[in-house]
Design a protein around this motif. Structure first.
Motif, mmCIF file in Angstrom:
data_model
loop_
_atom_site.group_PDB
_atom_site.id
_atom_site.type_symbol
_atom_site.label_atom_id
_atom_site.label_comp_id
_atom_site.label_asym_id
_atom_site.label_seq_id
_atom_site.Cartn_x
_atom_site.Cartn_y
_atom_site.Cartn_z
ATOM 1 N N GLY A 97 9.393 5.300 -12.706
ATOM 2 C CA GLY A 97 10.053 4.158 -13.338
ATOM 3 C C GLY A 97 10.309 3.001 -12.383
ATOM 4 N N THR A 98 11.380 2.288 -12.644
ATOM 5 C CA THR A 98 11.702 1.085 -11.868
ATOM 6 C C THR A 98 11.914 1.389 -10.394
ATOM 7 N N ALA A 99 12.497 2.532 -10.114
ATOM 8 C CA ALA A 99 12.738 2.887 -8.707
ATOM 9 C C ALA A 99 11.411 3.012 -7.955
ATOM 10 N N LEU A 100 10.427 3.682 -8.586
ATOM 11 C CA LEU A 100 9.117 3.815 -7.932
ATOM 12 C C LEU A 100 8.414 2.467 -7.846
ATOM 13 N N ARG A 101 8.453 1.685 -8.918
ATOM 14 C CA ARG A 101 7.817 0.366 -8.889
ATOM 15 C C ARG A 101 8.382 -0.476 -7.745
ATOM 16 N N ASN A 102 9.697 -0.517 -7.632
ATOM 17 C CA ASN A 102 10.310 -1.319 -6.578
ATOM 18 C C ASN A 102 9.945 -0.788 -5.194
ATOM 19 N N ALA A 103 9.933 0.526 -5.059
ATOM 20 C CA ALA A 103 9.577 1.118 -3.762
ATOM 21 C C ALA A 103 8.121 0.810 -3.405
ATOM 22 N N ALA A 104 7.245 0.856 -4.407
ATOM 23 C CA ALA A 104 5.826 0.610 -4.163
ATOM 24 C C ALA A 104 5.592 -0.846 -3.756
ATOM 25 N N ILE A 105 6.211 -1.762 -4.467
ATOM 26 C CA ILE A 105 6.012 -3.181 -4.144
ATOM 27 C C ILE A 105 6.639 -3.509 -2.789
ATOM 28 N N ASN A 106 7.778 -2.911 -2.510
ATOM 29 C CA ASN A 106 8.373 -3.105 -1.179
ATOM 30 C C ASN A 106 7.444 -2.577 -0.096
ATOM 31 N N HIS A 107 6.807 -1.444 -0.367
ATOM 32 C CA HIS A 107 5.861 -0.879 0.603
ATOM 33 C C HIS A 107 4.718 -1.864 0.874
ATOM 34 N N VAL A 108 4.149 -2.405 -0.184
ATOM 35 C CA VAL A 108 3.061 -3.383 -0.033
ATOM 36 C C VAL A 108 3.536 -4.565 0.822
ATOM 37 N N THR A 109 4.696 -5.086 0.481
ATOM 38 C CA THR A 109 5.214 -6.261 1.185
ATOM 39 C C THR A 109 5.450 -5.962 2.672
ATOM 40 N N GLN A 110 6.091 -4.851 2.945
ATOM 41 C CA GLN A 110 6.430 -4.528 4.341
ATOM 42 C C GLN A 110 5.178 -4.291 5.181
ATOM 43 N N VAL A 111 4.244 -3.505 4.666
ATOM 44 C CA VAL A 111 3.062 -3.148 5.474
ATOM 45 C C VAL A 111 2.151 -4.359 5.646
ATOM 46 N N ALA A 112 1.925 -5.096 4.567
ATOM 47 C CA ALA A 112 1.063 -6.279 4.679
ATOM 48 C C ALA A 112 1.703 -7.339 5.570
ATOM 49 N N THR A 113 3.019 -7.420 5.565
ATOM 50 C CA THR A 113 3.712 -8.361 6.450
ATOM 51 C C THR A 113 3.584 -7.925 7.907
ATOM 52 N N HIS A 114 3.753 -6.637 8.162
ATOM 53 C CA HIS A 114 3.636 -6.151 9.546
ATOM 54 C C HIS A 114 2.280 -6.508 10.148
ATOM 55 N N PHE A 115 1.218 -6.322 9.363
ATOM 56 C CA PHE A 115 -0.136 -6.545 9.887
ATOM 57 C C PHE A 115 -0.664 -7.956 9.594
ATOM 58 N N ARG A 116 0.204 -8.846 9.137
ATOM 59 C CA ARG A 116 -0.236 -10.188 8.739
ATOM 60 C C ARG A 116 -1.064 -10.856 9.841
ATOM 61 N N GLY A 117 -2.191 -11.417 9.443
ATOM 62 C CA GLY A 117 -3.048 -12.134 10.384
ATOM 63 C C GLY A 117 -4.016 -11.239 11.142
ATOM 64 N N LYS A 118 -3.909 -9.937 10.982
ATOM 65 C CA LYS A 118 -4.747 -9.009 11.759
ATOM 66 C C LYS A 118 -5.757 -8.243 10.913
ATOM 67 N N ILE A 119 -5.718 -8.463 9.607
ATOM 68 C CA ILE A 119 -6.538 -7.667 8.695
ATOM 69 C C ILE A 119 -7.560 -8.576 8.008
ATOM 70 N N TYR A 120 -8.828 -8.194 8.087
ATOM 71 C CA TYR A 120 -9.885 -8.941 7.394
ATOM 72 C C TYR A 120 -9.768 -8.734 5.882
ATOM 73 N N ALA A 121 -9.650 -7.483 5.473
ATOM 74 C CA ALA A 121 -9.543 -7.168 4.042
ATOM 75 C C ALA A 121 -8.660 -5.938 3.871
ATOM 76 N N TRP A 122 -7.796 -5.983 2.880
ATOM 77 C CA TRP A 122 -6.942 -4.835 2.532
ATOM 78 C C TRP A 122 -7.470 -4.143 1.277
#
Ligand code: G3I
Length: 301
Positions: A97-122
């Motif tokens: 439900g909402t808890a998983l959705r929020n956790a999943a989107i937070n995961h995307v945001t955090q990981v993509a932010t950490h590697f920002r500028g270093k990844i050709y394609a995700w």
């Protein structure tokens, strides 16, 4: 060219391998990697279970190590994979439900932010479509949060790293079939509604035959206005192995938006497929017939 990476680069493409970071200390392994490949994909190190073992506690040790190896050796990085039904940490497997959705989107945001500028394609989303004839989504805890979970993930990834190409990645999509058509329809819908998607990955874990419409399938996706990439190529050993490797390579070279090829490992002994001996180098690091076939195809043969 006389190496995979040089020959691919002459044609404006990359040639990559999936890397298990722990093997970067093996001199034979790293020797082949550095001389033949100019793109890397972490085999496991950027997955959800590796990067967020406890909710909200992020660790990037393996991924960071691979990114620095890539940067030091002129290699680009394919990030793999932000959301997937497999290799989720236990805490996420039990959520809904909402808890998983929020956790999943937070995961995307955090990981993509950490590697920002270093990844050709995700690979933003991996393997979300069902096998078989339905053409529909795979049932999973993520799918049960609502059909829009994929587009929500792509929007979050774009916001976090606007410079990375954002891909959908899947297997059993090696020709025009119900599964690849389901994905095709999703990509067409995303393009028509402005959902940010830039590329589609075709894993290409192959057996002893290749779909006759492999190239036509790549081309129909490219015609939607996305890049295509061969992301996890490996082929069953046998008399057809070198031919299939050559045909896949020629298909990519014939599709102008096919930007690169990645094999899912370096030597046969590194492969998840074990005794299939599915890669381009044998367990002793020698080039196989399949290697020559790929090199010739990259060089236009
Ligand atoms: O690291 C642990 C280790 O601590 C533990 O002792 C050991 C015992 O099982 O497991 C180790 O983790 C394994 C991990 O690979 C690292 O070696 C996992 O069990 C094993 O399941 C995992 O397998 C990976 C698999 O994805 C998981 O689904 C393979 O290496 C990896 O090649 C494979 O890659 C996938 C792509 O991500 C997506 N497409 C298909 C492809 C092949 O299955």
């Amino acid at each position: 060219g006389t190496t995979l990476k040089a020959s691919a680069a002459e044609k404006g493409r990359y040639f990559g391998a999936a890397v298990a970071t722990g093997k970067l200390s093996n001199s034979q392994y790293v020797g082949i990697l550095n001389s033949e490949f100019n793109s890397v994909t972490p085999e496991n190190e950027m997955k959800w279970d590796a990067t967020e073992r406890s909710q909200g506690q992020f660790s990037y040790t393996g991924g960071d190590r691979l990114v620095s190896h890539a940067q030091a050796n002129g290699m680009s990085v394919r990030g793999h994979a932000l959301l997937w039904h497999a290799q989720q940490p236990p805490w996420a497997q039990g959520m809904s439900g909402t808890a998983l959705r929020n956790a999943a989107i937070n995961h995307v945001t955090q990981v993509a932010t950490h590697f920002r500028g270093k990844i050709y394609a995700w690979d933003v989303v991996n393997e979300a479509f069902a096998d078989g004839g339905s053409g529909g989504r795979r049932d999973s805890n993520l799918q049960r949060t609502g059909n829009d979970w994929i587009e929500a993930a792509f929007r979050a990834a774009r916001a976090a790293d606007p410079g990375a190409k954002l891909c959908y990645n899947d297997y059993n999509t090696d020709g025009i079939n119900a599964k690849s058509t389901g994905i095709y329809n999703m990509v067409r819908d995303f393009k028509s509604r402005g959902v940010p998607i830039d590329c589609v990955g075709f894993q290409s874990h192959l057996g002893t035959t290749l779909a006759g419409d492999y190239q036509a399938n790549l081309q129909r996706f490219a015609d939607l206005g996305v890049d295509v990439q061969i992301t996890e190529l490996d082929v069953m050993t046998g008399s057809n192995q070198a031919n299939i490797y050559g045909s896949v390579t020629r298909a990519c070279m014939a599709v102008s938006r096919c930007t690169g090829i990645t094999t899912w490992g370096v030597r046969d002994s590194d492969s998840w497929r074990g005794s299939d001996n599915a890669l381009l180098f044998d367990g002793s690091g020698n080039k196989k017939a399949a290697y020559t076939s790929v090199l010739n195809a990259l060089n236009g043969g």
